[in-house]
Design a protein around this motif. Structure first.
Motif, mmCIF file in Angstrom:
data_model
loop_
_atom_site.group_PDB
_atom_site.id
_atom_site.type_symbol
_atom_site.label_atom_id
_atom_site.label_comp_id
_atom_site.label_asym_id
_atom_site.label_seq_id
_atom_site.Cartn_x
_atom_site.Cartn_y
_atom_site.Cartn_z
ATOM 1 N N ASP A 362 0.817 -1.212 0.000
ATOM 2 C CA ASP A 362 0.000 0.000 0.000
ATOM 3 C C ASP A 362 0.852 1.264 0.000
ATOM 4 O O ASP A 362 0.314 2.368 0.107
ATOM 5 N N LEU A 363 2.170 1.137 -0.089
ATOM 6 C CA LEU A 363 3.048 2.300 -0.028
ATOM 7 C C LEU A 363 2.942 3.098 -1.317
ATOM 8 O O LEU A 363 3.060 2.545 -2.415
ATOM 9 N N SER A 364 2.697 4.410 -1.206
ATOM 10 C CA SER A 364 2.567 5.270 -2.368
ATOM 11 C C SER A 364 3.932 5.527 -2.992
ATOM 12 O O SER A 364 4.973 5.489 -2.327
ATOM 13 N N MET A 365 3.929 5.824 -4.295
ATOM 14 C CA MET A 365 5.189 6.110 -4.974
ATOM 15 C C MET A 365 5.844 7.376 -4.434
ATOM 16 O O MET A 365 7.061 7.541 -4.478
ATOM 17 N N TRP A 366 5.014 8.274 -3.884
ATOM 18 C CA TRP A 366 5.570 9.520 -3.346
ATOM 19 C C TRP A 366 6.290 9.270 -2.016
ATOM 20 O O TRP A 366 7.085 10.116 -1.573
ATOM 21 N N ASP A 367 6.032 8.147 -1.369
ATOM 22 C CA ASP A 367 6.709 7.806 -0.117
ATOM 23 C C ASP A 367 7.975 6.989 -0.339
ATOM 24 O O ASP A 367 8.707 6.712 0.601
ATOM 25 N N GLU A 368 8.203 6.557 -1.583
ATOM 26 C CA GLU A 368 9.401 5.780 -1.892
ATOM 27 C C GLU A 368 10.604 6.704 -2.091
ATOM 28 O O GLU A 368 10.461 7.899 -2.414
ATOM 29 N N MET A 369 11.793 6.128 -1.919
ATOM 30 C CA MET A 369 13.014 6.871 -2.204
ATOM 31 C C MET A 369 13.184 7.006 -3.711
ATOM 32 O O MET A 369 12.832 6.094 -4.468
ATOM 33 N N PRO A 370 13.697 8.123 -4.185
ATOM 34 C CA PRO A 370 13.891 8.284 -5.636
ATOM 35 C C PRO A 370 14.946 7.330 -6.171
ATOM 36 O O PRO A 370 15.907 6.984 -5.477
ATOM 37 N N ILE A 371 14.742 6.903 -7.407
ATOM 38 C CA ILE A 371 15.716 6.030 -8.077
ATOM 39 C C ILE A 371 16.561 6.916 -8.982
ATOM 40 O O ILE A 371 16.052 7.518 -9.942
ATOM 41 N N ILE A 372 17.812 7.014 -8.702
ATOM 42 C CA ILE A 372 18.712 7.907 -9.439
ATOM 43 C C ILE A 372 19.488 7.081 -10.454
ATOM 44 O O ILE A 372 20.087 6.054 -10.123
ATOM 45 N N ARG A 373 19.416 7.496 -11.715
ATOM 46 C CA ARG A 373 20.170 6.856 -12.782
ATOM 47 C C ARG A 373 21.060 7.922 -13.433
ATOM 48 O O ARG A 373 20.568 8.968 -13.848
ATOM 49 N N GLU A 374 22.334 7.624 -13.492
ATOM 50 C CA GLU A 374 23.278 8.554 -14.105
ATOM 51 C C GLU A 374 23.281 8.351 -15.606
ATOM 52 O O GLU A 374 23.455 7.228 -16.095
#
Length: 499
Positions: A362-374
């Protein structure tokens, strides 16, 4: 006539249709149409003089004589379109009696052929309609079958005829209506401005039918699957008994043959709503086809609107939207405005799955840590070989994320403890709720409604049971961002061993 004899007729020619392509087709069709109209007026036997006078009264034939009409009647009799009998009732002399004087009557095959031709003359397109009331009617018939322990004389046969007529009407009308939306003429209309006028009405009509399919189709499927076969068998037996009571001068069939036919028809009806082990039910296919038609309507309407917007500057609209975003102070409001304005972004690249900070579904995408791609540079100036990069310290970011997750989990546990402490409650008994409480509540209601037993278990060790209101009572839940109207469900919660 048994089933094998019926199938053998499929391989034989039908002489009754010869008149539709014969050399004098105009004369034959006018004669049989005159017979058909008199048959509708309950006048069955006609003399040659009456037929000749009736055909000539329409003024569609020239140079047509009574002798030709007599020969045409004999040809139609030979092709089994007419039956004849000698008419000697009014003869006053032997010579007059011996003179060939006949009366003619249409055969059952020809009556059906002329009835079919009459219907074909009135067809304009596919026609058809989408009527959810037919589904409601079928549901009522099935409930009556299940709830009737004994059948009075004629009751089962009348109910069977009503059920078959409604089922046939539902299937044929829906198929014809959806087919009419796929014709070239319909697609040409969808490309014109006039389509925008009744687009909303047509879409609303289709959506109402989908809602009817979802509401009544599922109930019909559940009743047909849950009720024992002995109930349906008793109903079919009562139908066959009622049919056997009806006197018939035609070729009679045995009760076993009647029962085989009724079982086959019933099997088709059940499969239409429940499907089989290999394919879903026809209700699913019909719902899917209706939804595809709705999507097609919206696609064409959007294309028409975009065509007229092409080349028009949207600078003023974009400037207004930018000022709107600038005036917002809360990030949540900006998220809502962005979702409403732009919708889902089109993903162009997939670069694997990021590391999850929680196992909660039930975790919202806004509560997730960002995925950083270089992103690697496309410059022709290449990085020197052997150059290394420093290892970044992410401990602080992990600590902050852990604290945020634990705080959210503690808040969720507090909500669960409060509701578990209540034990049971109705929707109307709840006070103002937060957005997180709404998420839990609607999730549980949805999962319970999807379960046949209206009961679920969560991974946290909660057993939740939902009870629907008996008299259809409604309740209004107040949230931070609005009010939700829903049935006044009663929810029971208790702790059990975790799964």
């Amino acid at each position: 006539m048994n089933r094998r004899q019926t199938r053998e007729l499929w391989t034989k020619p039908v002489p009754e249709t010869k008149y539709l392509n014969a050399e004098n087709v105009a004369r034959y069709r006018l004669i049989l149409r005159f017979f058909y109209e008199n048959h509708s007026k309950l006048k069955y036997w006609l003399k040659a003089e009456e037929v000749y006078a009736g055909v000539m009264s329409w003024g569609l034939l020239d140079d047509y004589s009574l002798e030709q009409c007599q020969r045409d009647l004999e040809a139609l009799t030979e092709w089994k379109n007419l039956t004849s009998r000698h008419d000697g009732g009014r003869a006053t002399t032997i010579e007059e009696y011996l003179r060939k004087r006949f009366r003619y009557q249409m055969t059952p095959y020809t009556i059906e052929i002329e009835r079919m031709l009459e219907n074909l003359e009135n067809i304009q397109g596919y026609g058809g309609s989408l009527e959810p009331t037919l589904l409601e009617r079928l549901l009522d018939y099935i409930r009556r079958v299940r709830e009737t322990p004994e059948w009075t004389e004629g009751e089962a046969l009348q109910l069977w005829r009503d059920l078959q007529n409604s089922f046939r009407q539902l299937h044929e009308n829906a198929s014809d209506y959806l087919a009419s939306l796929q014709t070239g003429r319909a697609e040409e209309l969808m490309l014109t401005e006039q389509f925008l006028v009744f687009k909303d009405t047509l879409t609303h009509y289709l959506r109402n039918f989908v809602i009817g399919l979802q509401r009544y189709g599922g109930q019909l499927e559940a009743i047909l699957q849950e009720t024992g076969p002995e109930v349906w068998q008793a109903f079919l037996h009562a139908v066959v008994v009622d049919e056997a009571r009806m006197p018939s001068l035609e070729e009679s069939i045995t009760n076993e043959e009647r029962m085989d036919r009724r079982r086959e028809e019933w099997s088709i009806f059940v499969q239409w709503f429940t499907g089989n082990g290999h394919e879903p039910s026809d209700v699913v296919f019909l719902e899917r086809a209706t939804k595809d038609s709705i999507a097609k309507m919206l696609k064409y309407a959007l294309a028409i609107q975009e065509k007229y917007r092409w080349g028009i500057s949207r600078k003023r609209e974009l400037d207004y939207l930018g000022q709107w975003f600038l005036s917002l102070e809360d990030a949540e409001d900006a998220h809502r405005l962005g979702a409403y304005t732009f919708g889902l972004y089109r993903t162009r690249h997939f670069q694997g799955e990021g590391e999850r900070t929680s196992d909660s579904a039930d975790l919202s995408m806004w509560d997730e840590m960002p995925i950083i791609r270089e992103l690697k540079s496309r410059s022709r100036i290449q990085r020197k070989a052997g150059e290394t990069e420093a290892v970044r310290d992410r401990k602080e970011q992990q600590r902050i994320a852990r604290q945020a997750f634990l705080a959210g989990k503690a808040f969720e546990d507090e909500i669960l403890r409060k509701w578990v402490g209540m034990g049971e409650f109705s929707m109307s008994e709840l006070d103002r709720l937060t957005l997180l409480e709404r998420k839990f509540l609607l999730l549980w209601i949805g999962r319970c409604m999807a379960s046949r037993s209206r009961k679920i278990r969560t991974p946290d060790g909660l057993e939740i049971r939902l009870l629907e209101p008996e008299n259809g009572q409604r309740a209004k839940l107040v949230f931070e961002d609005g009010v939700l109207d829903l049935p006044d469900f009663r929810m029971f919660l208790k702790e059990v061993a975790a799964q």
